[in-house]
Scaffold this active site. Structure first.
Site, mmCIF file in Angstrom:
data_model
loop_
_atom_site.group_PDB
_atom_site.id
_atom_site.type_symbol
_atom_site.label_atom_id
_atom_site.label_comp_id
_atom_site.label_asym_id
_atom_site.label_seq_id
_atom_site.Cartn_x
_atom_site.Cartn_y
_atom_site.Cartn_z
ATOM 1 N N ASP A 97 0.967 -4.341 -0.997
ATOM 2 C CA ASP A 97 0.679 -4.178 -2.418
ATOM 3 C C ASP A 97 0.329 -5.517 -3.046
ATOM 4 O O ASP A 97 1.190 -6.388 -3.195
ATOM 5 C CB ASP A 97 1.891 -3.567 -3.126
ATOM 6 C CG ASP A 97 2.086 -2.111 -2.747
ATOM 7 O OD1 ASP A 97 1.148 -1.326 -2.962
ATOM 8 O OD2 ASP A 97 3.167 -1.765 -2.224
ATOM 9 N N ASP A 145 1.221 7.539 -2.933
ATOM 10 C CA ASP A 145 2.015 6.308 -3.031
ATOM 11 C C ASP A 145 2.858 6.350 -4.297
ATOM 12 O O ASP A 145 2.316 6.479 -5.398
ATOM 13 C CB ASP A 145 1.018 5.126 -3.071
ATOM 14 C CG ASP A 145 1.682 3.765 -3.118
ATOM 15 O OD1 ASP A 145 2.914 3.688 -2.989
ATOM 16 O OD2 ASP A 145 0.928 2.770 -3.273
ATOM 17 N N MET A 189 -4.073 -3.921 -6.587
ATOM 18 C CA MET A 189 -3.798 -3.558 -7.989
ATOM 19 C C MET A 189 -4.156 -4.773 -8.827
ATOM 20 O O MET A 189 -3.288 -5.451 -9.383
ATOM 21 C CB MET A 189 -2.328 -3.153 -8.132
ATOM 22 C CG MET A 189 -2.059 -1.764 -7.568
ATOM 23 S SD MET A 189 -0.323 -1.465 -7.255
ATOM 24 C CE MET A 189 -0.195 -2.204 -5.632
ATOM 25 N N SER A 219 5.559 0.497 2.800
ATOM 26 C CA SER A 219 5.172 -0.543 1.840
ATOM 27 C C SER A 219 6.142 -1.709 1.941
ATOM 28 O O SER A 219 7.338 -1.574 1.660
ATOM 29 C CB SER A 219 5.198 0.007 0.420
ATOM 30 O OG SER A 219 5.123 -1.074 -0.487
HETATM 31 C C1 DX5 Z 1 3.694 0.645 -6.486
HETATM 32 C C2 DX5 Z 1 3.179 0.380 -5.105
HETATM 33 C C3 DX5 Z 1 3.856 1.132 -4.042
HETATM 34 C C4 DX5 Z 1 5.335 0.874 -3.919
HETATM 35 C C5 DX5 Z 1 5.959 2.163 -3.514
HETATM 36 O O1 DX5 Z 1 2.823 0.131 -7.429
HETATM 37 O O2 DX5 Z 1 1.791 0.686 -5.016
HETATM 38 O O3 DX5 Z 1 3.220 0.978 -2.779
HETATM 39 O O4 DX5 Z 1 5.672 -0.105 -2.984
HETATM 40 O O5 DX5 Z 1 7.322 2.010 -3.528
HETATM 41 P P1 DX5 Z 1 8.319 3.256 -3.459
HETATM 42 O O6 DX5 Z 1 8.007 3.999 -2.207
HETATM 43 O O7 DX5 Z 1 9.655 2.613 -3.471
HETATM 44 O O8 DX5 Z 1 8.060 4.089 -4.694
HETATM 45 ZN ZN ZN Z 2 0.876 0.691 -2.985
#
Ligand code: DX5
Ligand code: ZN
Length: 215
Positions: free
Chosen positions: A37, A176, A70, A10
């Site tokens: 994201d 995720d 999102m 990500s």
């Molecule tokens: C959170 C995102 C993720 C985020 C994950 O809303 O959808 O993709 O980047 O980050 P980590 O791996 O640091 O939890």
């Molecule tokens: Zn994500």
């Protein structure tokens, strides 16, 4: 679904002022996809990346762009994100009315790309069973969407155990949120096909090793 786990770093945890360099780093370190994201400040409290950035990213990497929307009203943004070069477009079950879901999946497929559906931690997996045969990817959030670097919630990952035995063979089950070598292993044992990781990969001193440790 796959014999090989799909690792999707990500870029939320990358340095946005050096995005090309940070994408090349994970590409050269063996990443399979690039997870992007997209947050709108409404569906989640944070605002991140939009269509123009995806378009620019498309020019600098051949890897599939795994775009996690999102956002509210995702139906309005399928065409622009598909045109910008997304290979997988995942929208949230909670962001739409149930009556729109099949229509949005069809809309995504009309651009010849993969359609994903994502569920937040509090969403019961029973609610989405009926869509599994329509989608290519199910994204199970193991943190509340909105920010990187949060703690993995195991009870969310356990949804994989409920879904996997009843899911079509080709469905990619992705997780995720809070994924590292330990939580990633847990998810793989439950049956995950794809791991998204932001902080664990980008904050590592050895990115190649971090990606390897997720396989
Ligand atoms: C959170 C995102 C993720 C985020 C994950 O809303 O959808 O993709 O980047 O980050 P980590 O791996 O640091 O939890
Ligand atoms: Zn994500």
């Amino acid at each position: 679904m796959t014999d090989k786990i799909i690792i999707s770093p990500s870029i939320l945890s990358a340095d946005f002022a050096n995005l090309e360099k940070d994408i090349k780093t994970v590409e050269n370190a063996g990443a399979d996809w690039i997870h992007i994201d997209v947050m709108d400040g409404h569906f989640v409290p944070n605002i991140t990346i939009g269509v123009p950035v995806v378009k620019s990213i498309r020019k600098v990497t051949p890897l599939p762009l795994d775009v996690h929307l999102m956002i509210e009203n995702p139906d309005k943004y399928i065409e622009p994100f598909a045109a910008a070069g997304a290979d997988i477009l995942t929208f949230h079950y909670e962001a739409v009315n149930n009556s729109q879901i099949i229509e949005i999946i069809k809309q995504i497929h009309s651009y010849g790309i993969k359609a994903g559906l994502s569920i937040k931690p509090k969403t019961n997996p029973d609610e989405i069973f009926k869509y599994l045969s329509e989608i290519d990817l199910l994204l199970i959030m193991t943190v509340e969407p909105g920010f990187g670097g949060q703690k993995f919630m195991n009870d969310c990952a356990e949804k994989i155990k409920i879904i996997k035995p009843n899911a079509p063979k080709n469905l990619i089950i992705q997780v995720d949120g809070g994924i590292n070598d330990i939580t990633g292993e847990i998810c793989k044992n439950y049956g995950a096909d794809s791991l998204v990781a932001g902080n664990y990969i980008y904050k590592s001193d050895n990115i190649e090793q971090a990606i390897k440790s997720l396989r």
